[in-house]
Write a protein that holds these residues in place. Structure first.
Motif: not given
Length: 145
Positions: A6-8, A20-23
């Motif tokens: 998140s937020n690069a 595990n919450n990566n896009t």
């Protein structure tokens, strides 16, 4: 897939991270050799690779340029993500030294020779520098004696 925090976040990478919450985004990549040909680069003086564990893949994508010594000096990061990527420092060392590059670890006081056959894999955050024969005299003042 590219795994973006998140937020690069700075740990975004092609190597899946602990988070595990990566896009996950499908991204087309090209080899460095192909990019240099497409952009009509004759050579690169200094190449800095910081790909969060994917660094060895970038080196592999530059095999023709390495073989022809079209890259003068290469600096790359090495860390625990290399293990997740299935890469080793020894593989990078062999690829670079077999193509005529001198291999160094970057320390706060300069460059020190480094042989992973002696030190082994440690997957700790470090920076390494490979120097082609043609550029060796340019780094002499940086060598730790």
């Amino acid at each position: 897939f590219f795994n973006e925090q998140s937020n690069a976040g700075e740990m975004s990478s092609f190597v899946p991270s602990i988070n595990n919450n990566n896009t996950k985004t499908l991204i087309e990549v090209i080899r460095l050799d192909d990019l240099l040909k497409d952009q009509d680069f004759a050579c690169i003086d200094f190449l800095k690779i910081d790909c969060e564990g994917f660094d060895f893949n970038v080196l592999k994508g530059a095999e023709e340029s390495l073989r022809n010594r079209k890259i003068g000096i290469i600096q790359f990061e090495y860390n625990a993500e290399w293990m997740d990527a299935g890469a080793t420092l020894k593989s990078a060392y062999l690829l670079l030294t077999q193509n005529g590059y001198q291999f160094y670890v970057l320390k706060k006081d300069g460059l020190s020779s480094f042989d992973p056959n002696f030190y082994g894999e440690f997957f700790g955050y470090s920076n390494f520098v490979a120097v082609s024969e043609k550029w060796k005299d340019k780094i002499e003042t940086l060598l730790v004696k």
